[in-house]
Motif scaffolding. Structure first.
Motif, mmCIF file in Angstrom:
data_model
loop_
_atom_site.group_PDB
_atom_site.id
_atom_site.type_symbol
_atom_site.label_atom_id
_atom_site.label_comp_id
_atom_site.label_asym_id
_atom_site.label_seq_id
_atom_site.Cartn_x
_atom_site.Cartn_y
_atom_site.Cartn_z
ATOM 1 N N TYR A 175 2.595 13.914 6.022
ATOM 2 C CA TYR A 175 3.486 14.315 7.122
ATOM 3 C C TYR A 175 4.901 14.420 6.579
ATOM 4 C CZ TYR A 175 3.993 9.193 7.721
ATOM 5 O OH TYR A 175 4.189 7.846 7.520
ATOM 6 N N SER B 294 7.208 11.395 5.362
ATOM 7 C CA SER B 294 6.579 10.346 4.551
ATOM 8 C C SER B 294 7.130 10.356 3.124
ATOM 9 C CB SER B 294 5.063 10.575 4.548
ATOM 10 O OG SER B 294 4.480 10.083 3.371
ATOM 11 N N PRO B 295 7.787 9.259 2.699
ATOM 12 C CA PRO B 295 8.354 9.230 1.345
ATOM 13 C C PRO B 295 7.307 9.413 0.243
ATOM 14 C CG PRO B 295 9.201 7.396 2.655
ATOM 15 C CD PRO B 295 8.142 8.059 3.478
ATOM 16 N N PHE B 296 6.165 8.710 0.338
ATOM 17 C CA PHE B 296 5.169 8.856 -0.725
ATOM 18 C C PHE B 296 4.624 10.289 -0.766
ATOM 19 C CE2 PHE B 296 5.229 4.210 -0.753
ATOM 20 C CZ PHE B 296 5.097 3.945 -2.103
ATOM 21 N N ALA C 266 1.722 10.110 11.930
ATOM 22 C CA ALA C 266 2.447 9.060 11.191
ATOM 23 C C ALA C 266 1.964 7.667 11.558
ATOM 24 C CB ALA C 266 3.949 9.181 11.460
ATOM 25 N N LYS D 277 -5.955 7.877 13.508
ATOM 26 C CA LYS D 277 -5.961 9.125 12.735
ATOM 27 C C LYS D 277 -7.412 9.525 12.500
ATOM 28 C CE LYS D 277 -2.075 7.450 9.920
ATOM 29 N NZ LYS D 277 -1.343 7.709 8.687
ATOM 30 N N TYR E 160 -9.405 4.107 5.080
ATOM 31 C CA TYR E 160 -8.050 4.133 4.509
ATOM 32 C C TYR E 160 -7.164 5.010 5.381
ATOM 33 C CZ TYR E 160 -4.457 4.733 0.852
ATOM 34 O OH TYR E 160 -3.282 4.741 0.136
ATOM 35 N N ARG E 161 -5.980 4.473 5.778
ATOM 36 C CA ARG E 161 -5.154 5.239 6.709
ATOM 37 C C ARG E 161 -3.753 5.538 6.166
ATOM 38 N NH1 ARG E 161 -1.838 1.985 10.361
ATOM 39 N NH2 ARG E 161 -0.670 3.918 10.415
ATOM 40 N N ARG E 162 -3.520 5.180 4.870
ATOM 41 C CA ARG E 162 -2.173 5.397 4.352
ATOM 42 C C ARG E 162 -1.995 6.876 3.971
ATOM 43 N NH1 ARG E 162 -0.660 0.259 0.580
ATOM 44 N NH2 ARG E 162 -2.148 1.215 -0.848
ATOM 45 N N THR E 163 -0.738 7.230 3.812
ATOM 46 C CA THR E 163 -0.359 8.615 3.575
ATOM 47 C C THR E 163 0.407 8.689 2.267
ATOM 48 O OG1 THR E 163 -0.010 8.684 5.968
ATOM 49 C CG2 THR E 163 0.733 10.595 4.701
ATOM 50 N N ASP F 42 -4.048 7.149 -2.667
ATOM 51 C CA ASP F 42 -2.924 6.511 -3.356
ATOM 52 C C ASP F 42 -2.244 7.487 -4.328
ATOM 53 O OD1 ASP F 42 -1.998 3.330 -3.786
ATOM 54 O OD2 ASP F 42 -1.416 4.728 -5.369
ATOM 55 N N THR F 43 -0.913 7.490 -4.268
ATOM 56 C CA THR F 43 -0.182 8.463 -5.096
ATOM 57 C C THR F 43 -0.328 8.190 -6.597
ATOM 58 O OG1 THR F 43 1.900 7.220 -4.945
ATOM 59 C CG2 THR F 43 1.524 8.933 -3.282
ATOM 60 N N THR F 44 -0.604 6.948 -6.996
ATOM 61 C CA THR F 44 -0.761 6.744 -8.450
ATOM 62 C C THR F 44 -2.015 7.466 -8.945
ATOM 63 O OG1 THR F 44 -1.884 4.620 -8.111
ATOM 64 C CG2 THR F 44 0.459 4.542 -8.586
ATOM 65 N N ARG G 146 3.497 -0.389 12.178
ATOM 66 C CA ARG G 146 3.865 -0.870 10.842
ATOM 67 C C ARG G 146 3.758 -2.399 10.746
ATOM 68 N NH1 ARG G 146 3.036 3.984 10.408
ATOM 69 N NH2 ARG G 146 4.269 5.325 9.035
ATOM 70 N N MET H 93 0.267 -3.146 10.078
ATOM 71 C CA MET H 93 -0.066 -2.834 8.679
ATOM 72 C C MET H 93 0.445 -3.890 7.715
ATOM 73 S SD MET H 93 0.642 1.208 8.118
ATOM 74 C CE MET H 93 -0.202 1.302 6.533
ATOM 75 N N PHE I 204 -0.124 -4.026 2.726
ATOM 76 C CA PHE I 204 0.277 -2.914 3.586
ATOM 77 C C PHE I 204 -0.913 -2.011 3.927
ATOM 78 C CE2 PHE I 204 2.987 0.942 4.577
ATOM 79 C CZ PHE I 204 3.467 0.404 5.763
HETATM 80 N N1 LIG Z 1 0.615 2.774 -2.687
HETATM 81 C C1 LIG Z 1 0.473 3.820 -1.715
HETATM 82 C C2 LIG Z 1 1.525 3.660 -0.617
HETATM 83 C C3 LIG Z 1 1.414 4.718 0.475
HETATM 84 C C4 LIG Z 1 2.236 4.360 1.702
HETATM 85 O O1 LIG Z 1 2.610 3.202 1.919
HETATM 86 N N2 LIG Z 1 2.519 5.369 2.498
HETATM 87 C C5 LIG Z 1 3.183 5.156 3.781
HETATM 88 C C6 LIG Z 1 3.863 6.440 4.215
HETATM 89 S S1 LIG Z 1 5.078 7.010 3.063
HETATM 90 C C7 LIG Z 1 2.139 4.889 4.821
HETATM 91 O O2 LIG Z 1 0.959 4.978 4.539
HETATM 92 N N3 LIG Z 1 2.559 4.576 6.032
HETATM 93 C C8 LIG Z 1 1.613 4.411 7.113
HETATM 94 C C9 LIG Z 1 0.923 5.673 7.481
HETATM 95 O O3 LIG Z 1 1.368 6.782 7.135
HETATM 96 O O4 LIG Z 1 -0.077 5.585 8.176
HETATM 97 C C10 LIG Z 1 0.601 5.151 -2.438
HETATM 98 O O5 LIG Z 1 1.172 5.201 -3.532
HETATM 99 O O6 LIG Z 1 0.046 6.148 -1.938
#
Ligand SMILES: N[C@@H](CCC(=O)N[C@@H](CS)C(=O)NCC(=O)O)C(=O)O
Length: 315
Positions: free
Chosen positions: A9, A12-14, A36, A40, A50-53, A65-67, A135, A138, A271
């Motif tokens: 989205y 989202s910083p990542f 966000a 989802k 897994y719900r992270r972005t 995961d971005t790594t 958050r 989370m 998180f």
């Molecule tokens: N270690 C993860 C961290 C990802 C992360 O924390 N993303 C934030 C958004 S920038 C997130 O998932 N926030 C909750 C969400 O979007 O549901 C990565 O590198 O992908």
């Protein structure tokens, strides 16, 4: 190869980290927007919990995961490299620090009340509350910095980054590497999402000049896709077996006493307590892969990095 589909989205910083790497590597990509905050349902149809972005989908393979996404994009297009040979260890270690210590200091500063007020100024009245509750849920498995402590750490980290950016155009030399993209995304949030707080950057002009150079890389060629179409693409595709997907290794490394073929769960270390469950089909020195079935997405392989994730036998 199937298209690279980034589920993300805009704020989202990542996701910004990966959008810029796609631009840097000149890789065309498809964009699927995810909410966000939870729920989802379409994202989870692909990831299994897994719900992270963000996450990256290639056919019926899902890379979390971005790594890990960085490793996939490096595999797809090695040049320009994210991991210059002379920086092989240090650029990953720096990126890990930037994605954790720097990121959480930046976000603790960015989302202090004045920043949150700016982020949610145009949103419906209950959005700020819903975001904060999401958050908080989370963060059950982690300690979050309070704004004052986050500000102190962020200021110090910005000075350290300035020391590096004063030496050359990018943090480790004349070209950007994974360290630049990882260090940039929390600072990007300060500059673009909470400009009311961006005066913290005034003390370190070299950081702002470096950030301008990273921003200029851009996001490359993107086309839009709906989440329903992304799920349909997964359902129509065959997931790739370990060894022939977009990851570098497939040799089994057993650190848990869990054999391949076992039912397992994988959960972020911190998180986001949501687990993905499935059959363990690969556990290599770098990543885990699970096979799972979904009513809408069909058979999907979901991949996670080892670092930062907890592997357990299911049940
Ligand atoms: N270690 C993860 C961290 C990802 C992360 O924390 N993303 C934030 C958004 S920038 C997130 O998932 N926030 C909750 C969400 O979007 O549901 C990565 O590198 O992908």
């Amino acid at each position: 190869m199937n298209d690279l589909i980034l589920h993300h989205y805009p704020s989202s910083p990542f996701s910004e980290k990966i959008r810029l790497i796609l631009g840097h590597k000149k890789l065309p990509w498809k964009s699927v927007l995810v909410p966000a905050i939870a729920p989802k349902p379409d994202a989870v149809a692909l990831t299994g919990g897994y719900r992270r972005t963000p996450f990256l989908q290639v056919g019926a393979d899902v890379y979390c995961d971005t790594t890990l996404i960085c490793d996939v994009l490096e595999h797809v297009r090695p040049d320009p490299t994210l991991y210059p040979p002379h920086l092989k260890g240090v650029c990953r270690i720096f990126a890990q620090w930037a994605d954790t210590s720097l990121f959480w200091a930046a976000m603790g500063y960015n989302l202090q009340p004045r920043g949150a007020a700016q982020v949610f100024a145009k949103a419906p009245p209950d959005m700020a509350k819903a975001f904060a509750e999401d958050r908080k849920a989370m963060s059950t498995n982690m300690a979050r910095l309070r704004p004052g402590d986050a500000t102190s750490a962020y200021r110090s980290y910005l000075r350290r980054i300035a020391n590096m950016a004063e030496e050359h155009d990018f943090l480790f030399g004349v070209e950007p590497c994974v360290a630049d993209f990882a260090a940039y995304h929390g600072i990007w949030y300060t500059r673009t999402q909470v400009p009311v707080l961006a005066d913290i950057l005034n003390a370190t002009p070299a950081v702002a000049e470096w950030a301008n150079r990273v921003e200029a890389i851009g996001h490359g060629a993107m086309t839009k896709l709906t989440s329903a179409d992304a799920i349909a693409l997964a359902a129509a595709a065959e997931p790739q077996p370990p060894g022939s997907n977009l990851l570098i290794d497939s040799a089994f490394q057993d650190d848990h006493g869990i054999p391949l073929g076992a039912r397992v769960t994988i959960t972020p270390e911190s998180f986001g307590p949501e687990a993905t469950e499935g059959e363990l089909i690969a556990a290599t020195r770098t990543h885990y892969s699970l096979r799972r079935q979904d009513a809408r997405a069909g058979t999907v392989h979901v991949h996670f990095p080892r670092i930062g994730y907890v592997l357990r036998a299911a049940g």
